[in-house]
Design a protein around this motif. Structure first.
Motif, short mmCIF file in Angstrom:
data_model
loop_
_atom_site.label_atom_id
_atom_site.label_comp_id
_atom_site.label_asym_id
_atom_site.label_seq_id
_atom_site.Cartn_x
_atom_site.Cartn_y
_atom_site.Cartn_z
N GLU A 185 0.80 -1.21 0.00
CA GLU A 185 0.00 0.00 0.00
C GLU A 185 0.84 1.27 0.00
OE1 GLU A 185 -2.09 1.27 3.45
OE2 GLU A 185 -3.91 1.69 2.38
N PRO A 186 0.74 2.15 -0.98
CA PRO A 186 -0.25 2.10 -2.05
C PRO A 186 0.09 1.14 -3.18
CG PRO A 186 1.07 4.08 -2.26
CD PRO A 186 1.50 3.41 -1.00
N SER A 187 1.31 0.60 -3.20
CA SER A 187 1.61 -0.40 -4.22
C SER A 187 1.17 -1.77 -3.72
CB SER A 187 3.10 -0.43 -4.51
OG SER A 187 3.49 0.78 -5.08
N PHE A 188 0.78 -2.63 -4.64
CA PHE A 188 0.21 -3.91 -4.23
C PHE A 188 1.00 -5.13 -4.69
CE2 PHE A 188 -3.45 -0.97 -4.13
CZ PHE A 188 -3.69 -1.03 -2.77
N TYR A 189 1.93 -4.93 -5.64
CA TYR A 189 2.74 -6.09 -6.05
C TYR A 189 4.07 -6.08 -5.31
CZ TYR A 189 6.09 -8.87 -8.63
OH TYR A 189 7.10 -9.74 -8.94
N HIS A 190 4.85 -5.00 -5.52
CA HIS A 190 6.09 -4.90 -4.76
C HIS A 190 6.22 -3.51 -4.16
CE1 HIS A 190 8.84 -2.32 -7.19
NE2 HIS A 190 9.66 -2.44 -6.17
N GLY A 217 1.86 -1.22 12.45
CA GLY A 217 0.77 -1.57 11.52
C GLY A 217 1.24 -2.02 10.15
N HIS A 218 2.56 -2.14 9.97
CA HIS A 218 3.09 -2.36 8.62
C HIS A 218 3.57 -3.78 8.35
CE1 HIS A 218 3.86 2.18 7.65
NE2 HIS A 218 2.62 1.90 7.99
N ASP A 242 6.66 3.60 15.24
CA ASP A 242 5.38 4.25 14.98
C ASP A 242 4.35 3.29 15.58
OD1 ASP A 242 6.31 6.42 13.59
OD2 ASP A 242 5.38 5.90 11.67
N PHE A 243 3.80 3.66 16.72
CA PHE A 243 2.83 2.77 17.37
C PHE A 243 1.41 3.05 16.87
CE2 PHE A 243 5.82 2.28 21.08
CZ PHE A 243 5.89 0.91 21.03
N ASN A 244 0.68 1.99 16.67
CA ASN A 244 -0.75 2.04 16.34
C ASN A 244 -1.21 0.60 16.41
OD1 ASN A 244 -0.10 0.79 13.72
ND2 ASN A 244 0.65 2.83 13.16
N ALA A 249 -5.57 -4.06 7.87
CA ALA A 249 -4.49 -3.54 7.02
C ALA A 249 -3.70 -2.53 7.85
CB ALA A 249 -5.08 -2.95 5.75
N ASP A 250 -3.43 -1.37 7.27
CA ASP A 250 -2.71 -0.35 8.03
C ASP A 250 -3.77 0.53 8.68
OD1 ASP A 250 -0.74 1.30 9.00
OD2 ASP A 250 -0.40 2.35 7.11
N ASP A 251 -4.47 -0.03 9.68
CA ASP A 251 -5.69 0.60 10.19
C ASP A 251 -5.45 1.89 10.96
OD1 ASP A 251 -6.66 -1.78 9.18
OD2 ASP A 251 -7.23 -2.64 11.09
N ASP A 252 -4.23 2.06 11.49
CA ASP A 252 -3.88 3.26 12.26
C ASP A 252 -4.82 3.50 13.44
OD1 ASP A 252 -1.54 3.94 10.99
OD2 ASP A 252 -2.48 5.31 9.56
N LEU A 253 -5.29 2.42 14.06
CA LEU A 253 -6.15 2.55 15.24
C LEU A 253 -5.30 2.76 16.49
CD1 LEU A 253 -8.69 -0.33 14.46
CD2 LEU A 253 -9.04 2.13 14.17
N ILE A 254 -5.99 3.03 17.59
CA ILE A 254 -5.31 3.32 18.86
C ILE A 254 -4.42 2.14 19.28
CG2 ILE A 254 -5.80 3.53 21.34
CD1 ILE A 254 -8.15 5.35 20.56
N VAL A 255 -3.17 2.47 19.59
CA VAL A 255 -2.21 1.45 19.99
C VAL A 255 -2.75 0.64 21.18
CG1 VAL A 255 -0.97 3.18 21.40
CG2 VAL A 255 0.19 1.06 20.78
N GLY A 256 -2.61 -0.66 21.08
CA GLY A 256 -3.08 -1.52 22.17
C GLY A 256 -4.56 -1.83 22.10
#
Ligand code: PSV
Ligand code: MN
Length: 388
Positions: A185-190, A217-218, A242-244, A249-256
């Motif tokens: 993300e944003p690339s999906f193959y490599h 998240g990565h 970078d905590f989340n 996916a890379d939801d970026d929700l609250i850590v923990g």
């Protein structure tokens, strides 16, 4: 009530978690970005909101900037504004993912004009870092390809190394470069920096001032992230977190929020590997608050990190070592789980009060009236958003 040993409290006292300026702006998904009354209109208001988090928790002494989202005419004024509010300006995040020119790459691009433009953007970030007093330049690249055969993946690695070398050469003596990886993300193959190994290979070739940034998240689902934490600490290359948290996916929700046990396991490796209160390892949040209020969302986040750090510090290391040495699998696991299941919240509340902080920072913020005040005051103008 569980009491926390003096050395645990001492370790917790030194904890600082950097907040992302963009957490205070509006964010959303590709379906909708919802606005919130009181959302900052500029970087000065973002810093003011971030300072609230520190005021109630004493856990968030600095704020990361994203360029160009946080461009201002006078960085000295932004720095003074932050310092007046009791916080510092922290990591500067570069951005090579929102310019038309970067559709097919930036630091990896085969077109020298575009690659130079991306390198120059990082030079500009370094200039800003001198004004803001920031130590770290964080680079995350939205580069890669969508289809097999689309690109020469190896040539892109070579160009990436060359670009990073030019940027690295521009760093001041006390500045660092941290390279973040992400598997899709944003690339999906490599993706040109998909994993910690690629980031490590790229930064190891640069020198001591280049480190890896681990965004929780990565990774692909099921990845043992604490193993990566252990390995990077072992190699002396864990520059920042970078905590989340993520469900999908890379939801970026609250850590923990998604997996408190994973956060515990990560923080245990941080503690065991000497990463806690180690100036080489920066703790940051990288989150978006799409539907919840942003300031309490950030307060909740830093408290989650603090609570899980306290639990990680409670692991009886002598008992764990003994169980491991005697191959007592279940005893070792029980020592680990005992710490995880310990409710440290009452002890932390008491400790906060003893330091002149509110026992319950969430409640204290809610009662302060700040949220209502910014909603009433910040009328007109354009609310800041992820990407502006
Ligand atoms: C990319 O997904 C990322 O994690 C990088 O850190 C960016 O700079 C940030 O998100 C932007 O929110
Ligand atoms: Mn990130």
């Amino acid at each position: 009530m569980t009491t926390l040993p003096a050395e645990t409290l001492q370790a917790l006292e030194g904890q600082g978690i950097e907040l992302p300026s963009w957490a205070f702006g509006n964010s959303g998904t590709r379906f909708r970005v919802f606005g919130t009354p009181g959302t900052p209109r500029d970087p000065f208001e973002k810093i003011a909101d971030a300072a609230q988090v520190n005021q109630y928790t004493a856990l968030a002494p600095s704020v990361a900037l994203h360029i160009p989202w946080d461009k201002v005419a006078d960085y000295n004024a932004l720095r003074a504004h932050a310092e007046d509010l009791g916080v510092a300006l922290g990591t500067v995040n570069s951005n090579t993912f929102q310019d038309e020119d970067y559709k097919f790459g930036a630091l990896t691009h085969h077109d020298d004009r575009i690659r130079s433009k991306a390198i120059d953007h990082h030079f500009e970030c370094i200039d800003i870092m001198h004004a803001t007093g920031s130590r770290d330049l964080k680079i995350w690249l939205a580069e890669g390809s969508n289809y097999p055969g689309q690109n020469d993946m190896r040539a892109r690695q070579d160009r990436l190394q060359d670009s990073l070398q030019q940027i690295y050469a521009r760093l001041g003596d006390d500045q660092r470069l941290v390279l973040e990886y992400k598997f899709f993300e944003p690339s999906f193959y490599h993706t040109d920096v998909p994993d910690w190994g690629t980031s490590y290979a790229q930064v190891a070739a640069l020198g001591d001032k280049a480190m890896v940034c681990l965004d929780t998240g990565h990774h692909a689902p099921g990845t043992n992230i604490e193993f990566i934490v252990m390995q990077l600490l072992r190699l002396g290359k864990l520059g920042s977190f970078d905590f989340n948290s993520r469900f999908y996916a890379d939801d970026d929700l609250i850590v923990g929020a998604a997996d408190p046990f994973q956060l515990f396991r990560i923080l245990f490796e941080v503690v065991r590997g000497g990463g806690l209160n180690n100036p080489d390892v920066a703790f940051m949040l990288d989150q978006c608050h799409n539907i919840e209020d942003k300031i309490p969302g950030q307060i909740r986040s830093v408290l989650n990190v603090q609570e899980m750090t306290a639990r990680a510090l409670l692991v009886d290391r002598a008992a764990l070592d003994a169980a491991q040495a005697s191959n007592d699998v279940l005893a070792a696991n029980a020592v680990f789980m005992d710490a995880f299941y310990t409710d440290v919240r009452p002890a932390l509340a008491e400790w906060r009060e003893s330091r002149g902080l509110p026992a319950d920072p969430m409640a204290a913020y809610a009662a302060s009236g700040y949220q209502q005040k910014i909603a009433a005051d910040r009328v007109g103008g354009t609310q800041a958003g992820w990407g502006a």
